[in-house]
Write a protein that holds these residues in place. Structure first.
Motif, PDB file in Angstrom:
ATOM      1  N   TYR A  97       0.844  -1.200   0.000  1.00 46.75           N
ATOM      2  CA  TYR A  97       0.000   0.000   0.000  1.00 46.75           C
ATOM      3  C   TYR A  97       0.878   1.249   0.000  1.00 46.75           C
ATOM      4  CZ  TYR A  97      -3.877  -3.022   1.356  1.00 46.75           C
ATOM      5  OH  TYR A  97      -4.842  -3.995   1.368  1.00 46.75           O
ATOM      6  N   VAL A  98       0.378   2.288  -0.652  1.00 49.60           N
ATOM      7  CA  VAL A  98       1.021   3.599  -0.555  1.00 49.60           C
ATOM      8  C   VAL A  98       0.021   4.556   0.090  1.00 49.60           C
ATOM      9  CG1 VAL A  98       1.885   5.585  -1.847  1.00 49.60           C
ATOM     10  CG2 VAL A  98       2.612   3.277  -2.478  1.00 49.60           C
ATOM     11  N   LYS A  99       0.448   5.231   1.132  1.00 46.76           N
ATOM     12  CA  LYS A  99      -0.402   6.300   1.672  1.00 46.76           C
ATOM     13  C   LYS A  99       0.066   7.579   1.011  1.00 46.76           C
ATOM     14  CE  LYS A  99      -2.675   8.069   5.780  1.00 46.76           C
ATOM     15  NZ  LYS A  99      -4.018   8.281   5.181  1.00 46.76           N
ATOM     16  N   ASP A 100      -0.842   8.170   0.210  1.00 44.81           N
ATOM     17  CA  ASP A 100      -0.432   9.233  -0.708  1.00 44.81           C
ATOM     18  C   ASP A 100      -0.640  10.622  -0.114  1.00 44.81           C
ATOM     19  OD1 ASP A 100       0.472  10.648  -2.800  1.00 44.81           O
ATOM     20  OD2 ASP A 100      -1.263  10.287  -4.083  1.00 44.81           O
ATOM     21  N   GLU A 101       0.407  11.104   0.531  1.00 41.38           N
ATOM     22  CA  GLU A 101       0.372  12.400   1.190  1.00 41.38           C
ATOM     23  C   GLU A 101       0.501  13.568   0.206  1.00 41.38           C
ATOM     24  OE1 GLU A 101      -0.687  11.038   4.407  1.00 41.38           O
ATOM     25  OE2 GLU A 101       0.462  12.804   4.999  1.00 41.38           O
ATOM     26  N   SER A 102       0.727  13.242  -1.065  1.00 44.49           N
ATOM     27  CA  SER A 102       0.850  14.319  -2.059  1.00 44.49           C
ATOM     28  C   SER A 102      -0.473  15.023  -2.303  1.00 44.49           C
ATOM     29  CB  SER A 102       1.391  13.755  -3.379  1.00 44.49           C
ATOM     30  OG  SER A 102       0.394  13.050  -4.087  1.00 44.49           O
ATOM     31  N   PRO A 105      -3.036  19.776   1.053  1.00 45.31           N
ATOM     32  CA  PRO A 105      -2.738  21.154   0.649  1.00 45.31           C
ATOM     33  C   PRO A 105      -1.229  21.350   0.577  1.00 45.31           C
ATOM     34  CG  PRO A 105      -4.338  21.128   2.458  1.00 45.31           C
ATOM     35  CD  PRO A 105      -3.885  19.714   2.257  1.00 45.31           C
ATOM     36  N   THR A 106      -0.768  22.103  -0.393  1.00 45.71           N
ATOM     37  CA  THR A 106       0.649  22.351  -0.693  1.00 45.71           C
ATOM     38  C   THR A 106       1.369  21.080  -1.148  1.00 45.71           C
ATOM     39  OG1 THR A 106       1.750  22.074   1.487  1.00 45.71           O
ATOM     40  CG2 THR A 106       0.680  24.207   1.060  1.00 45.71           C
ATOM     41  N   GLY A 107       0.638  20.005  -1.386  1.00 42.97           N
ATOM     42  CA  GLY A 107       1.234  18.837  -2.023  1.00 42.97           C
ATOM     43  C   GLY A 107       2.234  18.047  -1.210  1.00 42.97           C
ATOM     44  N   SER A 108       2.178  18.169   0.114  1.00 39.66           N
ATOM     45  CA  SER A 108       3.077  17.336   0.920  1.00 39.66           C
ATOM     46  C   SER A 108       2.535  17.122   2.321  1.00 39.66           C
ATOM     47  CB  SER A 108       4.477  17.944   0.994  1.00 39.66           C
ATOM     48  OG  SER A 108       4.636  18.722   2.169  1.00 39.66           O
ATOM     49  N   PHE A 109       3.127  16.129   2.993  1.00 40.75           N
ATOM     50  CA  PHE A 109       2.785  15.785   4.379  1.00 40.75           C
ATOM     51  C   PHE A 109       3.055  16.916   5.362  1.00 40.75           C
ATOM     52  CE2 PHE A 109       7.100  13.995   5.979  1.00 40.75           C
ATOM     53  CZ  PHE A 109       7.810  14.878   5.189  1.00 40.75           C
ATOM     54  N   LYS A 110       3.804  17.924   4.945  1.00 43.34           N
ATOM     55  CA  LYS A 110       4.129  19.011   5.872  1.00 43.34           C
ATOM     56  C   LYS A 110       2.885  19.763   6.338  1.00 43.34           C
ATOM     57  CE  LYS A 110       8.624  18.512   5.771  1.00 43.34           C
ATOM     58  NZ  LYS A 110       9.421  18.154   6.957  1.00 43.34           N
ATOM     59  N   SER A 111       1.826  19.705   5.543  1.00 44.05           N
ATOM     60  CA  SER A 111       0.607  20.421   5.924  1.00 44.05           C
ATOM     61  C   SER A 111      -0.005  19.874   7.200  1.00 44.05           C
ATOM     62  CB  SER A 111      -0.421  20.343   4.791  1.00 44.05           C
ATOM     63  OG  SER A 111       0.026  21.141   3.727  1.00 44.05           O
ATOM     64  N   VAL A 374       4.045   2.125   2.408  1.00 41.84           N
ATOM     65  CA  VAL A 374       5.072   3.122   2.106  1.00 41.84           C
ATOM     66  C   VAL A 374       4.401   4.489   2.075  1.00 41.84           C
ATOM     67  CG1 VAL A 374       6.791   3.883   0.421  1.00 41.84           C
ATOM     68  CG2 VAL A 374       6.347   1.433   0.735  1.00 41.84           C
ATOM     69  N   PHE A 375       4.976   5.464   2.731  1.00 38.93           N
ATOM     70  CA  PHE A 375       4.419   6.818   2.702  1.00 38.93           C
ATOM     71  C   PHE A 375       5.010   7.610   1.546  1.00 38.93           C
ATOM     72  CE2 PHE A 375       1.662   7.729   6.294  1.00 38.93           C
ATOM     73  CZ  PHE A 375       1.729   6.523   6.959  1.00 38.93           C
ATOM     74  N   ASN A 376       4.117   8.124   0.674  1.00 40.64           N
ATOM     75  CA  ASN A 376       4.567   9.066  -0.355  1.00 40.64           C
ATOM     76  C   ASN A 376       4.375  10.465   0.213  1.00 40.64           C
ATOM     77  OD1 ASN A 376       5.518   9.957  -2.864  1.00 40.64           O
ATOM     78  ND2 ASN A 376       3.426  10.408  -3.511  1.00 40.64           N
ATOM     79  N   THR A 377       5.467  11.064   0.657  1.00 38.67           N
ATOM     80  CA  THR A 377       5.374  12.260   1.495  1.00 38.67           C
ATOM     81  C   THR A 377       5.156  13.554   0.721  1.00 38.67           C
ATOM     82  OG1 THR A 377       7.782  12.212   1.536  1.00 38.67           O
ATOM     83  CG2 THR A 377       6.641  11.300   3.438  1.00 38.67           C
ATOM     84  N   GLY A 378       5.356  13.517  -0.586  1.00 38.20           N
ATOM     85  CA  GLY A 378       5.147  14.739  -1.359  1.00 38.20           C
ATOM     86  C   GLY A 378       4.885  14.425  -2.814  1.00 38.20           C
ATOM     87  N   ALA A 379       4.438  15.433  -3.549  1.00 37.56           N
ATOM     88  CA  ALA A 379       4.131  15.264  -4.970  1.00 37.56           C
ATOM     89  C   ALA A 379       5.411  15.364  -5.793  1.00 37.56           C
ATOM     90  CB  ALA A 379       3.140  16.329  -5.417  1.00 37.56           C
TER      91      ALA A 379
ATOM     92  N   SER B 102      -7.123  21.839  -6.266  1.00 31.88           N
ATOM     93  CA  SER B 102      -5.680  21.568  -6.335  1.00 31.88           C
ATOM     94  C   SER B 102      -5.296  20.385  -5.457  1.00 31.88           C
ATOM     95  CB  SER B 102      -4.889  22.805  -5.910  1.00 31.88           C
ATOM     96  OG  SER B 102      -4.916  22.975  -4.507  1.00 31.88           O
ATOM     97  N   GLN B 103      -6.204  19.950  -4.581  1.00 33.41           N
ATOM     98  CA  GLN B 103      -5.883  18.847  -3.675  1.00 33.41           C
ATOM     99  C   GLN B 103      -6.248  17.471  -4.247  1.00 33.41           C
ATOM    100  OE1 GLN B 103      -6.822  19.614   0.491  1.00 33.41           O
ATOM    101  NE2 GLN B 103      -6.857  21.794   0.112  1.00 33.41           N
ATOM    102  N   LEU B 104      -6.595  17.430  -5.508  1.00 35.96           N
ATOM    103  CA  LEU B 104      -6.870  16.150  -6.156  1.00 35.96           C
ATOM    104  C   LEU B 104      -5.557  15.494  -6.601  1.00 35.96           C
ATOM    105  CD1 LEU B 104      -9.933  17.333  -8.224  1.00 35.96           C
ATOM    106  CD2 LEU B 104      -9.968  15.498  -6.538  1.00 35.96           C
ATOM    107  N   PRO B 105      -5.583  14.201  -6.887  1.00 41.70           N
ATOM    108  CA  PRO B 105      -4.401  13.563  -7.492  1.00 41.70           C
ATOM    109  C   PRO B 105      -3.971  14.339  -8.734  1.00 41.70           C
ATOM    110  CG  PRO B 105      -6.103  11.913  -7.041  1.00 41.70           C
ATOM    111  CD  PRO B 105      -6.715  13.257  -6.759  1.00 41.70           C
ATOM    112  N   THR B 106      -2.684  14.477  -8.924  1.00 41.63           N
ATOM    113  CA  THR B 106      -2.056  15.259  -9.997  1.00 41.63           C
ATOM    114  C   THR B 106      -2.329  16.762  -9.856  1.00 41.63           C
ATOM    115  OG1 THR B 106      -3.739  15.221 -11.778  1.00 41.63           O
ATOM    116  CG2 THR B 106      -2.314  13.273 -11.599  1.00 41.63           C
ATOM    117  N   GLY B 107      -2.897  17.173  -8.749  1.00 42.37           N
ATOM    118  CA  GLY B 107      -2.988  18.601  -8.446  1.00 42.37           C
ATOM    119  C   GLY B 107      -3.930  19.414  -9.307  1.00 42.37           C
ATOM    120  N   SER B 108      -4.908  18.776  -9.918  1.00 38.77           N
ATOM    121  CA  SER B 108      -5.878  19.569 -10.680  1.00 38.77           C
ATOM    122  C   SER B 108      -7.198  18.830 -10.830  1.00 38.77           C
ATOM    123  CB  SER B 108      -5.337  19.950 -12.061  1.00 38.77           C
ATOM    124  OG  SER B 108      -5.793  19.037 -13.050  1.00 38.77           O
TER     125      SER B 108
END
Lengths: 406, 406
Positions: A97-102, A105-111, A374-379, B102-108
């Protein structure tokens, strides 16, 4: 107002610190948030949570903001936990599994960390925040500061990816490039704190980003029906997410919300060009030395020294996990291989995890039928420099079909 | 299997086309999907939907994929509907919302259409898809094709934003730059369809991207408690989202799920450098001429000719709305102004909407207490070229505090 926080606790020596004032570190080390878990247990059940909106704020009773205060939110979470059969087959795993943090908002887990930290900072009267960043944290801080109406100062290495330079500017933060690494940027924040009236929002230098990151573990457990996977691979720079997830699992256990009895082995993944935690893990040490000449295209992993080193190493060891370095030349190919297999925008830090995972499978450290997350931490598109692209050109007047058919 | 689709219907002349085979256009124009709404009404209620996972597939009975077929999904939706008091104040509005796609997969927002279209294409046996793109659609198509295990060919103008060139490569698609605009790219897809065995995934040239985009309207209604706002501002290139939302509102009305009786005025926003729908609207025409010398930094709006022009114009007029052009020099400033006000990564196309909104308020076409929803259709960092950034540099050995304090 119902208040579920009991107190703060210094991670290095267990000292109690009262909750409700501005706190950074204690004895130069991070501070935990502790909860009245008995009150949480009485106030809310997993079934209640299931009925709430899909935001990380659904775990309200396990987050530090008083329940009568509105969070500073951009609608963050929950992120999808995606079953990846094609990528699993490529690696020889049947339960990947991938947990998709991308998709945050702002495209990463940092949010996750920033919605918590900025909410608390605003509640506690902060007007100006500052932080160093290896990349994505700066954009997230700038976005949440904008949402809160706070001033934000961001310091980043001069060769931080272009998109990460773009973000704080977009959100109206004051952002600067520095001829050094994240620790050099951190020094500027420390030195300027008094003069500039900054609250230091550096990771693990205030207690609440950790609590926001903890929700990765809470969401994961809820998405798996309040069970946990066998193995988690997580790219660790500052390590807040790894530490936060382990804290989440302990809190869930104490609440009695977990239906299983086993905890995942945490695999801390670092790039060979900046692997201080791997070095300390291999030496059997609890604290890590500064990693010299840190260098990797996985910019989020360019963290040569982390104030939460011992918290990471404690969690990894308690879980029966490991810290493992991935190879630099494997990063770009794994970005493309993993992204092409499943359509997930796998960032370079997560590409490192896949290289590590391949090694662990080969060594028999991960079994083929284990449930692996696996964590996908950003886009990935935040890292244009990591995967240079030059698309073939076509002339519309004279299409060369052989180029297309190739 | 419960099948809720009744049939397909040619938009230009109402001809019925059976559902279940591969369909592109009819008489060179798009095709609607029609449902047995009585069956939908018996099968599901808004309360049922509220209990489902937060994905656009929660509206399963209003989507064309048979209910026993697994969709090709990356966990898309629901996107947050964010109240924007600070940005509202800047514009003089008390009830401004941004729906942040913007929070969708691929950012759009393109992912909404692609999850539907690729799911249907896979179910119907397609192995290879191809499409032209003005930017974000190429990345979304490549991602969902990867998730589905289909081959994908993408054709884009040579000056498409860097991030949009990066995406299809990342996802393993075959992508090409063309010395022209999206319609020139579309011609390549048409010309190559037979030779290459491509299924044409161009917007509105197959019936299902529209159905995926429709979920913007379904989500919006659900998030507003099954009511609709007064005004919607939506940036229109191909216009699929605008057409889709209007279709969604009609279906909801017929289902009896809406608690209010009013429909929003749809404002189609285009850039002055490529405004074919605005031109046709102003002339009172139902079909739009090709807009000559299309040019705007809002790359998603560089669509000089749209096969669904009459569907857009019909919807705009039926709603009592308008088509309005925003000014080119306003785009970059509005990106930064709106993003800084609320922490939302406002893309150039949506920046156009804010310029249009300001004009409409000034003209009295939008009242200050109306509930206004603006769609942010993509993540601003996908458009690095639209907002050039050059952060000030600091020397870590000699910090010049005056630069920081400035």
């Amino acid at each position: 107002m119902t208040q579920f926080v009991s107190h703060l606790e210094a991670a290095i020596d267990g000292s109690e610190i009262p909750f409700g004032g501005l706190v950074n570190m204690h004895a130069g080390r991070p501070v935990w948030v502790r909860y009245h878990l008995d009150r949480v247990r009485s106030a809310v059940t997993p079934a209640d949570i299931a009925r709430r909106p899909p935001s990380l704020w659904r775990y309200r009773e396990l987050l530090p903001l008083p329940t009568n205060v509105e969070p500073v939110t951009l609608g963050e979470g929950m992120t999808p936990l995606l079953h990846c059969p094609r990528l699993g087959q490529l690696l020889g795993l049947s339960n990947l599994y991938v947990k998709d943090e991308s998709q945050l908002p702002t495209g990463s887990f940092k949010s996750r960390g920033m919605t918590a930290a900025v909410s608390l900072a605003k509640w506690l009267g902060v007007k100006r925040v500052a932080l160093p960043t290896a990349g994505n944290a700066g954009g997230a801080a700038a976005a949440y500061a904008a949402r809160a109406g706070l001033e934000c100062f961001v310091f980043m290495p001069h060769d931080t990816p272009t998109v990460n330079q773009f973000e704080p500017y977009l959100y109206g933060a004051k952002a600067f490039r520095v001829n050094g690494l994240i620790n050099d940027c951190g020094k500027i924040v420390r030195d300027g704190a008094e003069r500039m009236g900054w609250f230091d929002l550096s990771t693990l230098k205030e207690p609440y980003r950790l609590e926001g990151k903890k929700t990765m573990g809470l969401e994961l457990a809820e998405q798996l029906g309040w069970t946990l996977p066998d193995v988690i691979l997580y790219p660790t720079g500052g390590g807040t997410g790894l530490i936060g997830m382990w804290k989440a699992f302990q809190e869930l256990k104490e609440l009695g919300w977990l239906t299983g009895n086993t905890f995942p082995r945490l695999i801390s993944c670092q790039a060979e060009g900046c692997a201080p935690i791997v070095t300390a893990f291999d030496k059997g040490e609890r604290f890590a030395d500064l990693f010299p000449n840190a260098r990797t295209v996985a910019s989020g992993l360019r963290v040569p020294v982390a104030v939460g080193d011992f918290m990471m190493l404690d969690a990894i060891r308690a879980s029966g996990g490991k810290a493992v370095a991935g190879s630099e030349p494997a990063i770009a190919p794994w970005m493309r291989r993993a992204s092409s297999a499943e359509g997930i925008a796998v960032c370079p830090e997560t590409a490192v995890c896949f290289d590590v995972l391949e090694k662990l499978i080969a060594a028999g450290d991960v079994a083929r039928d284990e449930k692996v997350v696996v964590f996908n931490t950003g886009a990935a598109p935040k890292y244009l420099e990591a995967l240079p692209v030059d698309l073939p050109a076509l002339d519309k007047e004279r299409i060369d079909w052989s180029v297309i058919e190739k």
